[in-house]
Design an enzyme around this catalytic site. Sequence first.
Site, PDB file in Angstrom:
ATOM      1  N   ARG A 175     -10.438 -11.289   1.831  1.00  0.00           N
ATOM      2  CA  ARG A 175     -11.348 -12.312   1.285  1.00  0.00           C
ATOM      3  C   ARG A 175     -10.733 -13.708   1.339  1.00  0.00           C
ATOM      4  O   ARG A 175     -11.452 -14.700   1.388  1.00  0.00           O
ATOM      5  CB  ARG A 175     -11.761 -11.933  -0.136  1.00  0.00           C
ATOM      6  CG  ARG A 175     -10.637 -11.907  -1.149  1.00  0.00           C
ATOM      7  CD  ARG A 175     -11.011 -11.123  -2.398  1.00  0.00           C
ATOM      8  NE  ARG A 175     -11.168  -9.707  -2.097  1.00  0.00           N
ATOM      9  CZ  ARG A 175     -11.551  -8.796  -2.987  1.00  0.00           C
ATOM     10  NH1 ARG A 175     -11.819  -9.159  -4.226  1.00  0.00           N
ATOM     11  NH2 ARG A 175     -11.673  -7.523  -2.646  1.00  0.00           N
TER      12      ARG A 175
ATOM     13  N   LYS B 280       0.829  -1.195   0.000  1.00  0.00           N
ATOM     14  CA  LYS B 280       0.000   0.000   0.000  1.00  0.00           C
ATOM     15  C   LYS B 280       0.873   1.259   0.000  1.00  0.00           C
ATOM     16  O   LYS B 280       2.035   1.217   0.421  1.00  0.00           O
ATOM     17  CB  LYS B 280      -0.876   0.033   1.262  1.00  0.00           C
ATOM     18  CG  LYS B 280      -1.933  -1.031   1.349  1.00  0.00           C
ATOM     19  CD  LYS B 280      -2.687  -0.908   2.670  1.00  0.00           C
ATOM     20  CE  LYS B 280      -3.790  -1.951   2.777  1.00  0.00           C
ATOM     21  NZ  LYS B 280      -4.901  -1.690   1.852  1.00  0.00           N
TER      22      LYS B 280
END
Length: 522
Positions: free
Chosen positions: A370, A296
Site C-alpha cells: 500500500r 514473514k
Amino acid sequence: MTSPRTTLSLVDTDPAELAVDAIVIGVHSQTTEPGGGAPAGALLLASGAESIAAAFDGKLTETLALLGATGGSGEVIKLATLGTVTAPVVVAVGLGPEPSGAAPAPESLRRAAGAAVRALAGAPRVALALPLPDDADAPAALRAVAEGALLGGYRFAGYKTKPQPARREPVAEVLIAVPDAADATARAEVERAQAVAGAVRTSRDWVNTAPNELRPPAFADAVATAAREAGLEVEVLDEAALAAGGYGGILAVGQGSEAPPRLVKLTWTPDGGGNGKRVALVGKGITFDTGGISIKPAQGMWEMKSDMAGAAAVGAAMLAVAALKPNVTVTGYLPMAENMPSGTSYRPGDVISMYNGKKVEVLNTDAEGRMILADAMARACSDGTDYLFETSTLTGGQVISLGKRIAGVMGSPELCERVRVAGDATGEPAWPMPLPDDVRKGMESDVADISQVNAGMDRAGHMLQGGVFLREFVTDDVAWAHIDIAGPGYHSGEATGYWTKGGTGVPVRTLLHLIDDVAANG
C-alpha cells in the site's frame, strides 16, 4: 525468459477430415432423465462433433463411456480413432450438464479448451471442434475458446539444465473449426484473443521468473524494453528521480535493498485523443517480499516472488493496449521495490511523507504494498485521469474472505460494479467489498495523518484496511477501484482448465475488458 508460444488459426473444413494429430470435441453430462429419453448420467455430444460421431457409426458416446467419460467439466478422455477419421486421436472434453436452450457459457468453453490443449502437450497440431453458437453469442464463445486454447498451452520455460525425457512440448498449433474461416468477425476475435492471451502469458512469465533475476531495476528494464517495442511512451524514474519527486512510500520500502526502486509509467494515446476519457492502471510491483523488519515466516515465502503480479498484469495489459489500439487514453503506473530487512530498512514507527504530502505512520513493514501503490495512485491523479484501476496482491485477508479465485474490489461503488461485470465476462470473478467508517477510525495515528494498518494492530477487516488506506490517495474527482488479487494472482496447486501452476495473469483480461467498456461507453 519467454515461454514457448502456441499459434492459432481458423478452419472450416469438416473436422473428420482435418489432417491434425488430435481432434477435440465436447461432451455433456446428462443429470436429469427426460421423459422417455436417455437415462440420467448418459453422455451427450456437444454440437460440432456431428461428423466425428457419424464416422463412429453412432457408437462414440458408448465407447467414451466405457473409457470412463462422464462429461464432467474439464474432464479429458482420449480415444484412438483407428482410421475412422483423419486424426489418429479424438479427445472428448467435458462441458458439464447440457445448458437448456443455450450454448455453453463462455467460461465453460474457455476452461474446456484450456484443459484439452494442456492434456495434448506433445501433439504438434490440434483441432478444436467445440460448440460455437450461430447467433449474437458467437463472438464471445469463439473468444473464450481461443483464449482458453492459447492459455492452456502455456508452460514456463524454466531453468532446468538437463533434458527432461518425460516433459512434452506444448501444442505448437491449434486450429478452431468454425462455419466460415474467412468471416471478418471471427478473424477479429482470433486476432484479439492472440493479443490478450499473449499479454497474459507475458504477465505469467514475469511472475514465474526467479526473484534474483527480476529485481526492480531488471523488472523496470524488461517492461520498458517491451513497451518501447510495442510503441508505447515510456518514462522510468530511478531512485534519484523518485527522491527528487517526493515519492516517499516507494523509497521507504525500497531503501532496505541494494537493488533500488523504480517507477515505470507507460502511456497509450489514440489518434486525436480518442473519446476524451482517460484510464489509469496501477499495479503493485514488489519483486520480492520478505516482510522487511516485520519479517514473514519462512514457510511459503518463496511464493513472494509473485508479489509483483499486479505490476506484471498492468505492464502486460499495456502491451495488449498497444496492439488493440482502443479509442481511449490509457496510462499504466508500475511502482517497483524489493522489501528486504537490512540496516537501511524502513522501520515500524517511521513517519513517511508521501507523494501527495500526507504523512503516514508505519506500524508494520510487511504492509509495504500500500505504501508504493499510494505514491503511484497519487501520481496518476496528479497527472489527470477519469478512472483509476489498481491491482495488487495486497492482503492475506482477501484469501480468507473470498478464496483463491475471487478478487476483492473496493472503491467507487459504480466502478466496482463495472469491475464485477467485467470479471464475470472474462472468467476472472471479483466481488465488491465495503470501506467502513469504523475501519478508517481504527487507522487514526497519534502522530501522523494515518497509520498504514490498524493502530492497535487489530487484523479484523484486514483486506478492508488496505482499501481504506489507498482511498486516502485518490482525489475526489476520480472514480477508482482497488482489485486485491492475493489469491487469484498466483496458483500453487495442480494445473486446472487454462490455469497452470504459478502466475495466472489475473486480472489482465479484466483490465482490457474495462478499457474496452470505457472506450465504448465512457
